[in-house]
Write an enzyme that holds these catalytic residues in place. Structure first.
Site, PDB file in Angstrom:
ATOM      1  N   GLU A 190     -11.066   0.478  28.226  1.00 35.14           N
ATOM      2  CA  GLU A 190     -11.705   1.538  29.000  1.00 35.14           C
ATOM      3  C   GLU A 190     -11.206   2.848  28.382  1.00 35.14           C
ATOM      4  O   GLU A 190     -10.043   3.208  28.546  1.00 35.14           O
ATOM      5  CB  GLU A 190     -11.298   1.427  30.468  1.00 35.14           C
ATOM      6  CG  GLU A 190     -12.029   2.392  31.361  1.00 35.14           C
ATOM      7  CD  GLU A 190     -11.614   2.238  32.823  1.00 35.14           C
ATOM      8  OE1 GLU A 190     -12.486   2.154  33.684  1.00 35.14           O
ATOM      9  OE2 GLU A 190     -10.392   2.202  33.092  1.00 35.14           O
ATOM     10  N   ASP A 195      -7.661  -1.672  31.442  1.00 34.91           N
ATOM     11  CA  ASP A 195      -7.933  -0.560  32.339  1.00 34.91           C
ATOM     12  C   ASP A 195      -7.240   0.700  31.808  1.00 34.91           C
ATOM     13  O   ASP A 195      -6.071   0.659  31.419  1.00 34.91           O
ATOM     14  CB  ASP A 195      -7.409  -0.912  33.735  1.00 34.91           C
ATOM     15  CG  ASP A 195      -7.668   0.164  34.751  1.00 34.91           C
ATOM     16  OD1 ASP A 195      -8.845   0.454  35.008  1.00 34.91           O
ATOM     17  OD2 ASP A 195      -6.693   0.719  35.283  1.00 34.91           O
TER      18      ASP A 195
END
Length: 706
Positions: free
Chosen positions: A386, A350
């Site tokens: 990401e 993330d």
């Protein structure tokens, strides 16, 4: 039996960090560079009553350590840290706050929100500069010493090659919470995840890897609890080593291990979405639960010259300081723990840009990336980033080091825009379909580095992309002000559900064309759980707090006639991708190179059957494109031709002049799924409005190839 505890701790060792049982006792080791004393508090088995408190007797290289004889797995404990309470200089020590060990492998009990959780006096005129002296222990989950000796046997990991990987992004709870075929106690937890019905479903779809939203223990935000909501997605980590208790059928980590083992035995890899960029402690007004109380100035990035405040590159209040070697060690130890103790096959990071940001900005050679890529265990796993955050220069798509794949939101938005009918996209579409080489073709990276998708947990589902013009997040309690405003979606004549057959027909064609685009593009396809049967979130594009029917997969939709047809269609897409290597070219190579005279690896055609001219590429209203790819397959050359028509009228696409016999394999304009090729001589192929047609053929043997 009553526990008999020693009067004091032996010196113990500074390694390994955390609480480790050796069969004769438990060694405690905790990092803090700025504490003056660290205490270990021992609780009863239920974690309700503190029965003993010890000072860690030694500190070696900023690691506080001690050894408790005759203790073992199951011991319940917490930490307290002494030192200056000086927020202006970055220090927030408060020994009245019980702290979760950053290396805790198991937690007991739930956090209960109370003002006592905060290191300062809530609503005091001095805000976080004040000091709260209430004991937070009654409200904090306790740490439990665990025994992680698990025998995984001789079974090997699936180790699916990247070029053959199909990812299914799912929420552990959401995939089974509404599965009526399951016993109630299996729904929403690890048993439901690994149930044979679900594994059979993944096999039918051709899925090779399931990517799970965070399973680390996480916190339900105070403001959500006040609204009667929950942090459903779990991007709010409380413990980097401990699994979320609510996902464990019997409250033991082995519940999750068994689920992983069943999936891997079925040939399905397990990838974890992990959140090392921030923690659940938030900004300066957040609670003191772990890292903040142990050594705020080391664990977090603080504003230089005004260390009361946190650098917030994540948008979540704080940023973990991976530039500190001990903090980076914690992250690496956590990753190795999941890779070894839970035998995870890969990680999706993330806000990966945050992890790779050094003092001078994002760096593909940062300590974080270097540490992973030199690690003999982690470097061999699937690694996905990401590639953005909200910090300076926060968009870094394509700039990660070799070895990492990246979520390609440029692909997502572009495919949505093309099938929505926007003009001037043919040139970009061509790049997206062949793996986005303009972004990824450098440093010897491969097309698999581009993770292609039209929907993920963060945004509309695929069905909602073709059903809503605008987001509808009212249920989140923020007056529809949260979530993305630019979704590149279209409702095709009515906002939300409708019975209009014409609108439903167009939506169905566009949805099938978008899904086909993902599976027929070079790169790694990712499917959002439920998109294979038309799952909807009622237009909510930020369902992070919806632990209810909005987010849970609606398996009744999957069992409907429409859902079954769409599932069969996705299964067909996956089967075609496996069958035809030309749909998943494994390398960026010269597309003009001819595998045999007159047959280049890649060729682009206009609707008249001619090779695309520069004038055709420059024509902004062009919404038709043909892509022919060829790949060697044993003694044959596999050839596919993808015809795309994003216009509002059907077109007759003239096939390129060739002696190769091409058969229609798929037509998204037709709701019924073709189970075999349509073999008929033809010079033109009708491509319906908003439709995609796949043709395939091959050259057999050296004589024909010559």
């Amino acid at each position: 039996m009553r526990m008999i505890l020693a009067d004091k701790l032996d010196p113990g060792l500074p390694y390994p960090l955390g609480a480790t049982s050796d069969g004769l006792g438990v060694n405690f080791a905790v990092f803090s560079a700025n504490a003056s004393k660290i205490e270990v508090c021992i609780f009863d088995a239920q974690g309700r009553k503190e029965i003993k408190r010890y000072s860690l007797p030694e500190c070696t290289d900023e690691i506080w350590h001690g050894y408790l004889p005759d203790a073992g797995p199951g011991l319940v404990y917490g930490l307290r840290a002494y030192g200056p309470y000086d927020p202006k200089n970055g220090h927030r020590f408060n020994p009245q706050k019980l702290l979760v060990d950053p290396y805790a492998r198991k937690l007991e009990g739930k956090l209960r929100w109370s003002d006592a959780l905060f290191g300062y006096r809530v609503r005091h005129s001095k805000s976080d500069l004040s000091l709260d002296k209430r004991d937070s222990a009654p409200f904090v989950p306790k740490c439990v010493v665990s025994n992680d000796n698990v025998n995984w046997g001789e079974r090997a990991r699936p180790c699916t090659p990247w070029a053959e990987t199909v990812i299914y992004e799912a929420h552990l709870r959401g995939v089974s919470q509404q599965r009526e075929r399951l016993r109630p106690e299996w729904r929403g937890n690890a048993d439901g995840l690994a149930h044979p019905h679900f594994i059979d479903h993944l096999h039918a779809l051709g899925v090779t890897a399931i990517e799970l939203l965070p399973v680390h223990a996480f916190l339900n935000d105070h403001f959500l609890v006040e609204r009667g909501l929950k942090n459903y997605w779990g991007y709010n980590t409380l413990a980097f080593f401990a699994p979320e208790l609510s996902y464990l059928t019997n409250g033991h980590g082995n519940d999750l291990r068994m689920a992983i083992r069943r999936l891997q035995d079925a040939g399905i890899e397990v990838i974890l979405d992990v959140v090392y960029n921030h923690t659940c402690e938030g900004n300066e007004l957040g609670p003191t639960l772990s890292w903040r109380g142990l050594d705020n100035a080391s664990y977090y990035r603080l504003v230089s010259g005004d260390e009361r405040y946190y650098i917030n590159d994540t948008g979540c209040g704080n940023t973990v300081n991976l530039s500190h070697p001990r903090v980076l060690q914690m992250v690496m130890d956590s990753l190795r723990y999941w890779a070894q103790s839970y035998r995870i096959d890969g990680f999706r990071f993330d806000l990966g840009v945050t992890l790779g940001r050094e003092g001078t900005g994002f760096d593909p050679g940062s300590g974080f990336f270097d540490a992973i890529l030199q690690d003999p265990i982690l470097s061999r796993l699937k690694l996905i980033s990401e590639p953005w955050d909200i910090g300076p220069d926060g968009y870094q798509l394509g700039q990660h080091p070799p070895g990492f794949a990246e979520l390609n939101d440029h692909y997502r938005d572009g495919i949505r825009r093309f099938w929505k009918g926007e003009a001037g996209l043919r040139g970009e579409l061509a790049d997206w379909l062949i793996g986005s080489p303009a972004i990824f073709d450098h440093r010897h990276r491969r097309p698999w580095a581009s993770v292609n998708y039209i929907a993920s947990h963060d945004g509309f589902t695929a069905a909602d992309v073709v059903s809503y013009d605008d987001k509808h997040n009212e249920a989140n309690g923020d007056e529809n002000n949260d979530g993305h405003g630019e979704n590149h979606s279209h409702n095709w004549g009515h906002e939300g559900p409708t019975d209009d057959p014409d609108i439903l027909r167009v939506r169905g064609v566009v949805l099938r064309s978008m899904l086909a685009s993902v599976f027929f593009s070079n790169g790694t396809p990712m499917l959002l759980a439920g998109d294979e049967f038309g799952n909807s979130q009622n237009g909510n594009n930020n369902a992070y707090c919806q632990d209810n029917e909005i987010s849970w997969l609606d398996w009744s939709q999957a069992d409907s006639a429409e859902g079954r047809r769409l599932t069969a269609f996705v299964s067909r897409l996956s089967a075609l991708r496996r069958r035809h290597p030309s749909l998943r070219l494994a390398r960026f190579e010269d597309g003009n190179h001819e595998l045999t005279p007159g047959l280049p690896r890649i060729c682009w055609y206009d609707m008249d059957g001619n090779v695309m001219s520069q004038a055709a590429w420059d024509y902004p209203e062009g919404r038709v494109l043909g892509l022919q790819r060829a790949a060697q397959q044993s003694d044959d050359i596999d050839i596919t031709l993808v015809l795309l028509n994003a216009g509002e009228e059907p077109i007759d696409f003239a096939l390129p002049s060739s002696d190769i016999h091409m058969s229609v394999e798929l037509d998204t304009s037709v709701e019924a799924v073709q189970t075999e090729s349509i073999r008929q001589p033809t010079l033109k192929v009708r491509v319906g409005a908003h439709g995609l047609v796949l043709l395939a053929g091959k050259l057999e043997g050296p004589d024909e190839a010559a």
